[in-house]
Design a protein around this motif. Structure first.
Motif, short mmCIF file in Angstrom:
data_model
loop_
_atom_site.label_atom_id
_atom_site.label_comp_id
_atom_site.label_asym_id
_atom_site.label_seq_id
_atom_site.Cartn_x
_atom_site.Cartn_y
_atom_site.Cartn_z
N TYR C 20 0.78 -1.22 -0.08
CA TYR C 20 -0.07 -0.03 -0.09
C TYR C 20 0.96 1.26 0.08
O TYR C 20 1.50 1.49 1.12
CB TYR C 20 -0.93 -0.14 1.33
N ALA C 25 2.47 -4.57 2.88
CA ALA C 25 1.63 -5.01 3.74
C ALA C 25 1.64 -6.75 3.84
O ALA C 25 1.68 -7.23 5.15
CB ALA C 25 0.15 -4.73 3.59
N VAL C 26 2.25 -7.40 2.85
CA VAL C 26 2.32 -8.51 2.81
C VAL C 26 3.87 -8.84 1.92
O VAL C 26 3.99 -8.36 1.06
CB VAL C 26 1.29 -9.39 2.03
N CYS C 47 -2.47 -8.64 10.02
CA CYS C 47 -1.36 -9.46 9.45
C CYS C 47 -1.47 -9.72 7.92
O CYS C 47 -0.25 -9.94 7.46
CB CYS C 47 -0.90 -10.52 10.06
N GLY C 48 -2.44 -9.15 7.54
CA GLY C 48 -2.53 -9.14 5.98
C GLY C 48 -3.24 -10.20 5.31
O GLY C 48 -3.19 -10.54 4.36
N THR C 51 -5.74 -8.61 2.77
CA THR C 51 -4.71 -8.07 1.66
C THR C 51 -4.52 -9.37 0.67
O THR C 51 -4.39 -9.17 -0.54
CB THR C 51 -3.55 -7.62 2.34
N ASN C 60 -7.75 -5.73 -4.95
CA ASN C 60 -6.96 -4.61 -4.37
C ASN C 60 -6.70 -3.51 -5.38
O ASN C 60 -6.15 -2.47 -5.15
CB ASN C 60 -5.53 -5.00 -4.00
N SER C 66 -2.27 0.75 -4.12
CA SER C 66 -1.87 -0.73 -3.92
C SER C 66 -1.21 -1.09 -5.20
O SER C 66 -1.61 -0.89 -6.41
CB SER C 66 -3.09 -1.41 -3.39
N SER C 232 4.92 -5.65 8.30
CA SER C 232 4.63 -6.62 7.19
C SER C 232 4.47 -7.80 7.27
O SER C 232 5.14 -8.49 8.27
CB SER C 232 5.87 -6.36 6.34
#
Ligand code: ATP
Ligand code: MG
Lengths: 313, 412, 262
Positions: C20, C25-26, C47-48, C51, C60, C66, C232
């Motif tokens: 993002y 984020a991941v 924790c994603g 996402t 997304n 993103s 992340s």
């Protein structure tokens, strides 16, 4: 050390009275503030009373009957003709034209701004609509008479009179466009994201999502915008006073001159009108009709909006 | 597996239908966009139309030859000579009347020059052309004038000048200005705001900070929202019935010893306009007060402040910029409103500056309306110029409001 | 390019990062999701999981900031390849959301709409009935399928959302905490439904409910912020559900599934 002790002691024995105290200053201020709020009710009552009183005199006059008022098509109170229809039809025709212009354009603009335009483009384009919304209506009247009418005459030929309902209606539509567009945009952006995502997750394109899911979901909000738009068109005065014509005329031809209810009030009251004449009273009767129609429209629109908000909040 | 699976287009056939869907989408998107373009074009057409009308050729003729009055060219005469000219050629009555409006000896050279042109030489405008026509068809216009109005002069004229701003009303378009109208508008808006701002803010404070959720307060709130949607001409009728007629002794100033006036005064206009913008001010002030964070109120209550102390010392100062923004918007609404003023009886012709709340009045939009509805094209030209003045005034006000609003937004 | 052989895995990610803006984020996800199985994604809040799930059908895309790096492979094609049409991706990979989000239309139209825009040529009434039966909703709504979907209860609405997803016959169904807004009975029905659905579909489900993950899933991906202090998330362990819950390799997984985490 000693001093601290006395403080402790006096605090301990300080008399405490928690009973409600009367604060005259506070109460006075609260009363004044309430009066300020209540004044709005008085204004409404004053409108209803004053319009109602004169309208009562008008309908109470021996020359005026409901049969004449709603059953004939000539409006000349000075010489005993009391048929309201010419004023009503021209009001309806100009308003109808205005809505035909402003609803599709306003809605399309709203769809473009809320669904397609980037935030940057949106913040650049919206002020243009706001300018359009802030232009005084008398300026639109000038525009209708000296731009739209010649334009219509060039397109449709000599059938278009110098004063005509079409030109006033179209320009009124342009005036109402920003209102419809901003209210519709509010309605569209109030549709929750989850609904759009639901549609996208079904393999819908952006367009299908906007038109078939978001638009129907926002429909009642858009309906409210439409109602407010109608109410604005019915009550609008200056555009029609300048461009639609200055004389009641019972016609359905939009290219002909015909005076609306508001235009009639403006023209007659602009002259030197003697109080307590039937002319004077008749204006209040017309204004009362206007007030009641717009009041109902506004109330309906507000309740539609409230229900719409509750649904998505 | 599921028999329905075969009923969906797969592979190439799906892709073909998808590109069809995209095509349809882009057609519609173009349609949506064109609506916006139409809106923008309308705005541009309106502005163009107004500017186009404010400049252009004008064909005119002197009714009386300047040589009749003086040997020297008019432009070379000084103030004294112009004065003498007026004195000797105007009738005694006309001279006296002018002198009453403003002592003639005290008038500037430019003023006197205008008077000479207006009263003695008397310009007779034959025809005017728009800016576009004047530029594009210059030769044709010149030929036409030579043909139709022999002896007429043809000038390219800007109807919008500095003089236009500072000259009072005149029955001749060539000499008319908007001074009286601007002053009238300012007086009227001043009274409207003096009336509506305190009451409106008070009502907003009541509704946001004091009112319980009971029936009466709900009615008040709904009523305010509805008043905001009442057609402005209805406010005109209200003003006519209440301020002009019922309160006539007050609004005409007769209880204060004014004579020779009726209720159709600046005061009536200001009060009517104040009533009209009151709901607007209340709604905007409510928004501004709503935006003040609740923590602030709680902090004040926490140290033992009464409700009014909290409002006065904490809520109001923080809401003030928002309230002011709302009032500026209300002012610009009031400046542009025309219909109520017509109804309560704005004067069709006054050339004397308003000197107080009990003067007769005219206002900028009233002038625009009257000039627009005249048949002669020179009046349309000054209507267009007055519109430009009005629009610039409104633009300034709104820009101020936007600046103020941005400043407020940055704060929280 | 289309493979004629059925692919080995439903979805395969290679070195997947999801950002993002500048915030990942991941990060670094490499998992292979089996076909016609239920795969659960578990892990602490933030924790994603969502996402990652939304990356599987390009939801997304609607978050302007993103973007992803790495690959998400479906039938050997990278979903983020330059010539991939996201609309077609979503048509193949359906999604059921945390909160039920039926369209403001009738129950019937809720199901028919997706089929219609995707060019369905068969008998619509039949499809609607079958989909509603497939989502175990038919018996409850058959008398009022032309009534507004908003008249249904939350649990019924969620099953309607599942019905409209299976109506367009996707290959994979993503579910983001589909039962978290529902009462235990509705939850149970949805879980039973998943067991039924996995005969025909690959299902990936995000859940906070350990028992649910243990009950319904065949495989489990455990996500966690990749290290102390970082924001992340990544998949720290991915294997059969049985193993995750009985004999996890990673200490953090064990702590989490046994509830020893804060
Ligand atoms: N639209 C977004 N823009 C920016 N950051 C986001 C956005 N959505 C999520 N994030 C961030 O990405 C991270 C992961 O969020 P995500 O919603 O995937 O978590 P999650 O595991 O699904 O949590 P939960 O269990 O609470 O649903 C969080 O730090 C979140 O703040
Ligand atoms: Mg989540």
């Amino acid at each position: 050390m000693k001093q601290e002790n006395t403080i402790m002691e006096t605090q301990h024995f300080r008399p405490l009275d928690l009973r409600r105290k009367i604060r005259p200053g506070e109460s006075l201020i609260q009363a004044l503030l309430f009066l300020a709020g209540f004044l709005s009710i008085l204004i409404t009552l004053a409108i209803v009373y004053e319009l109602g009183k004169e309208a009562w005199l008008f309908f109470g006059s021996p020359d005026v009957t409901f049969a004449k008022f709603f059953g004939t098509t000539t409006w000349q109170p000075g010489i005993g003709h009391f048929g309201i229809w010419p004023l009503v039809t021209s009001t309806l025709i100009t308003s109808f034209i205005a809505i035909c212009v402003s609803l599709p354009l306003g809605l399309a603009t709203a769809l473009f701004l809320s669904e397609y335009a980037s935030p940057k483009a949106r913040s650049a384009l919206k002020p243009i609509l706001e300018i359009l919304a802030g232009i005084p209506t008398v300026v639109y009247g000038y525009f209708a008479l000296l731009f739209m009418t010649p334009l219509l005459q060039r397109i449709f030929g000599d059938g278009v009179e110098v004063y005509n309902m079409a030109s006033a209606g179209i320009v009124m539509g342009i005036m109402i466009l920003p209102l419809i567009s901003s209210m519709s945009e509010d309605a569209l952006s109030a549709v929750p994201r989850a609904l759009r995502e639901g549609a996208y997750a079904m393999g819908a394109t952006k367009f299908e999502t906007s038109l078939q899911v978001v638009l129907p979901a926002a429909l009642s909000g858009i309906g409210a915008a439409l109602i407010i738009g109608i109410s604005r068109a019915v009550g609008e005065t200056m555009i029609v006073a300048v461009a639609a014509g200055s004389g009641p005329n019972f016609t359905f031809n939009p290219f002909k001159a015909a005076e609306t209810m508001t235009g009639h009030i403006a023209r007659i009251s602009g002259g030197d009108l003697s109080y307590n004449s039937i002319d004077y009273n008749s204006l209040f009767a017309i204004a009362l009709m206007l007030f009641l129609v717009t009041l109902v429209l506004n109330l309906v629109s507000q309740s539609v909006i409230n229900r719409f908000r509750q649904r998505y909040e | 597996m599921n028999p329905n699976r075969d009923q969906f287009p797969e592979g190439d056939s799906f892709r073909r239908s998808l590109s069809g869907r995209y095509r349809l989408a882009s057609i519609w998107q173009a349609l949506f966009f064109s609506a916006l373009v139409i809106a923008i074009l309308s705005l541009m057409a309106l502005l163009y139309n107004v500017i186009d009308g404010s400049f252009g050729y004008v064909a005119y003729q002197y009714k009386n030859d300047p040589a009749q009055f003086t040997e020297k060219p008019l432009n070379d005469l000084n103030q004294q000579e112009l004065l003498a000219l007026l004195k000797s050629n105007l009738s005694a009555g006309a001279y006296k009347k002018l002198d009453n409006e403003k002592p003639i000896e005290k008038r500037s050279r430019a003023d006197l020059h205008t008077l000479v042109l207006e009263r003695l030489i008397q310009i007779d405008t034959k025809q005017t052309w728009s800016m576009t026509d004047s530029i594009l068809h210059s030769a044709k216009i010149k030929a036409e004038v030579a043909d139709q109005y022999p002896g007429a002069k043809l000038d390219f004229r800007s109807w919008l000048t500095f003089d236009f701003l500072v000259t009072p009303m005149s029955s001749k378009a060539e000499f008319a200005g908007v001074r009286t109208a601007i002053l009238g508008s300012l007086w009227m808006v001043g009274i409207a705001i003096l009336f509506a701002l305190p009451i409106g803010t008070g009502a907003a404070i009541y509704l946001q900070e004091y009112a319980d959720k009971n029936f009466l307060n709900r009615v008040i709130q709904t009523n305010i929202n509805n008043l905001a949607g009442v057609p402005s001409i209805v406010y005109g009728m209200l003003g006519l019935a209440i301020f002009v007629r019922a309160f006539e002794p007050f609004t005409s100033g007769s209880i204060f010893g004014m004579t020779d006036t009726n209720g159709r005064t600046i005061l009536s206009a200001g009060l009517t306009m104040g009533t009209l913008v009151l709901p607007l001010i209340i709604i905007n002030a409510q928004e501004a007060i709503k935006a003040v964070p609740d923590s602030l109120r709680q902090a004040a209550f926490g140290v033992g402040a009464t409700r009014w102390q909290t409002v006065w010392h904490h809520v109001l100062p923080n809401a003030l910029p928002g309230i002011l923004t709302g009032s500026i918007l209300a002012v610009s609404r009031a400046i542009g409103e025309t219909a109520p003023l017509i109804v309560i009886g704005a004067s069709t012709f006054i050339s004397i500056d308003p000197d107080g709340p009990f003067s007769k009045f005219t206002a900028l939009p009233i002038q625009i309306y009257q000039w627009t509805t005249r048949a002669q094209s020179e009046f349309h030209a000054i209507a267009a110029s007055a519109i430009i003045v009005l629009l610039i005034l409104l633009l300034t006000l709104n820009a101020t409001a936007v600046l103020l609003r941005n400043r407020v937004q940055r704060k929280y | 390019m289309q493979n004629t052989q059925p692919p080995e895995y439903a979805i395969e990610t290679k070195n997947l990062f999801i950002f993002y803006g500048s915030f990942a984020a991941v990060s670094e996800v490499n998992i292979k999701i089996e076909r016609q199985k239920v795969t659960a994604i578990i892990g602490p809040s933030g924790c994603g999981k969502s996402t990652l799930l939304r990356a599987f059908n390009r939801m997304n895309d609607f978050v302007p900031s993103s973007y992803v790096t790495g690959e998400v492979l479906l039938h050997g094609q990278n979903l983020y390849g330059s010539n991939i049409d996201p609309v077609e991706v979503r048509r193949r990979i359906g999604m059921v959301f945390q909160k039920p989000n039926p369209f403001p239309k009738s129950i019937y139209e809720n199901i028919a709409w997706g089929a219609r825009i995707n060019g369905f040529k068969g008998n619509m009434d039949e499809l609607v009935e079958q989909s509603l039966r497939g989502a175990a909703l038919w018996e409850e709504v058959k008398d009022k399928i032309h009534k507004s979907a908003y008249e249904l209860s939350g649990g019924q609405q969620q099953r309607l959302c599942i019905a409209r997803t299976i109506a367009i016959q996707p290959d994979i169904i993503l579910m983001d905490e589909p039962a978290s807004a529902l009462d235990p009975i509705s939850t149970l029905r949805i879980e039973e439904l998943m067991q039924e659905l996995k005969k025909n579909y690959t299902i990936i489900i995000v859940t906070h409910n350990m028992q649910q993950a243990a009950r319904v899933s065949d495989y489990t991906a455990m996500m966690m912020l990749d290290r102390e202090g970082s924001r992340s998330g990544t998949v720290i362990e991915f294997s059969e559900t049985k193993r995750i819950f009985t004999n996890p390799k990673d200490k953090r997984t064990e702590d989490y599934v046994t509830g020893r985490f804060g």
